[in-house]
Motif scaffolding. Structure first.
Motif, PDB file in Angstrom:
ATOM      1  N   SER A 260     100.565  37.743 -13.761  1.00  0.00           N
ATOM      2  CA  SER A 260     100.088  38.368 -12.519  1.00  0.00           C
ATOM      3  C   SER A 260     100.861  39.636 -12.175  1.00  0.00           C
ATOM      4  O   SER A 260     100.259  40.680 -11.912  1.00  0.00           O
ATOM      5  CB  SER A 260     100.185  37.387 -11.351  1.00  0.00           C
ATOM      6  OG  SER A 260      99.361  36.281 -11.590  1.00  0.00           O
ATOM      7  N   CYS A 261     102.193  39.554 -12.154  1.00  0.00           N
ATOM      8  CA  CYS A 261     102.984  40.717 -11.735  1.00  0.00           C
ATOM      9  C   CYS A 261     103.775  41.366 -12.860  1.00  0.00           C
ATOM     10  O   CYS A 261     104.344  42.438 -12.693  1.00  0.00           O
ATOM     11  CB  CYS A 261     103.923  40.352 -10.577  1.00  0.00           C
ATOM     12  SG  CYS A 261     105.320  39.304 -11.053  1.00  0.00           S
TER      13      CYS A 261
ATOM     14  N   ASN B  53     109.071  35.908  -8.666  1.00  0.00           N
ATOM     15  CA  ASN B  53     108.714  37.086  -7.876  1.00  0.00           C
ATOM     16  C   ASN B  53     107.480  36.843  -6.996  1.00  0.00           C
ATOM     17  O   ASN B  53     107.517  37.055  -5.794  1.00  0.00           O
ATOM     18  CB  ASN B  53     108.491  38.279  -8.808  1.00  0.00           C
ATOM     19  CG  ASN B  53     108.255  39.560  -8.081  1.00  0.00           C
ATOM     20  OD1 ASN B  53     109.021  39.929  -7.195  1.00  0.00           O
ATOM     21  ND2 ASN B  53     107.200  40.263  -8.441  1.00  0.00           N
ATOM     22  N   CYS B  54     106.369  36.376  -7.624  1.00  0.00           N
ATOM     23  CA  CYS B  54     105.105  36.236  -6.879  1.00  0.00           C
ATOM     24  C   CYS B  54     104.622  34.790  -6.766  1.00  0.00           C
ATOM     25  O   CYS B  54     103.568  34.536  -6.207  1.00  0.00           O
ATOM     26  CB  CYS B  54     104.030  37.115  -7.507  1.00  0.00           C
ATOM     27  SG  CYS B  54     103.446  36.525  -9.114  1.00  0.00           S
TER      28      CYS B  54
ATOM     29  N   SER C 292     103.306  32.895  -8.960  1.00  0.00           N
ATOM     30  CA  SER C 292     102.161  32.572  -9.808  1.00  0.00           C
ATOM     31  C   SER C 292     102.588  31.584 -10.894  1.00  0.00           C
ATOM     32  O   SER C 292     103.716  31.623 -11.382  1.00  0.00           O
ATOM     33  CB  SER C 292     101.616  33.849 -10.459  1.00  0.00           C
ATOM     34  OG  SER C 292     100.635  33.526 -11.425  1.00  0.00           O
TER      35      SER C 292
END
Length: 143
Positions: free
Chosen positions: A105-106, A121-122, A124
């Motif tokens: 994702s990121c 981080n995100c 996911s």
């Protein structure tokens, strides 16, 4: 020192030529220490023979964290596999390579801690494994 790498594909395995650096991933991470020890002992003894060694004094092995090897069980199984061979008294050094993943994702790379399989981080869970499924003999030392 002779570097060799074991790659699993079904029931087959092969050795990476010495002149190449080619870390490969275990295709079947659900393996028993005994089976791994037996297969690696065959490779160690073959490498020693090809290297004209009369004694194997040390075997350096790297397991990825995802292999989930129990070092003491592996070492016991390996010792049984090389009993009454030139590797019988070899020191065994086991290194565990940490699990490293990449978030789809990121794009962030991160090491997995405490078996939390989500991007730090995100958050996911859409991840790719970068490192951590390896299984190889880093080096073999002997006379």
């Amino acid at each position: 020192m002779l570097p060799f790498i074991l790659q699993w594909e079904g029931n087959a395995s092969w050795i990476c030529p010495q002149e190449h650096s080619c870390p490969e991933y275990v295709k079947n991470p659900v393996m028993h220490e005994l089976r791994i020890a037996e297969d690696l002992s065959v490779i160690v003894l073959e490498a020693a023979k090809n290297g004209n060694l009369t004694k194997v004094s040390k075997v350096n092995i790297i397991f990825g964290q995802m292999i989930q090897i129990v070092p003491d069980i592996f070492e016991f199984a390996f010792r049984e596999s090389v009993r009454e061979t030139i590797a019988e008294n070899a020191e065994i050094d086991i290194e565990i390579m940490p699990l490293k993943m990449k978030c789809r994702s990121c794009g962030k790379d991160f090491h997995v801690n405490e078996n939390r399989f989500e991007c730090e981080n995100c958050r996911s869970a859409d991840l790719d494994i970068i490192n951590g499924k390896e299984l190889f003999i880093k080096s073999i030392e002997g006379e």
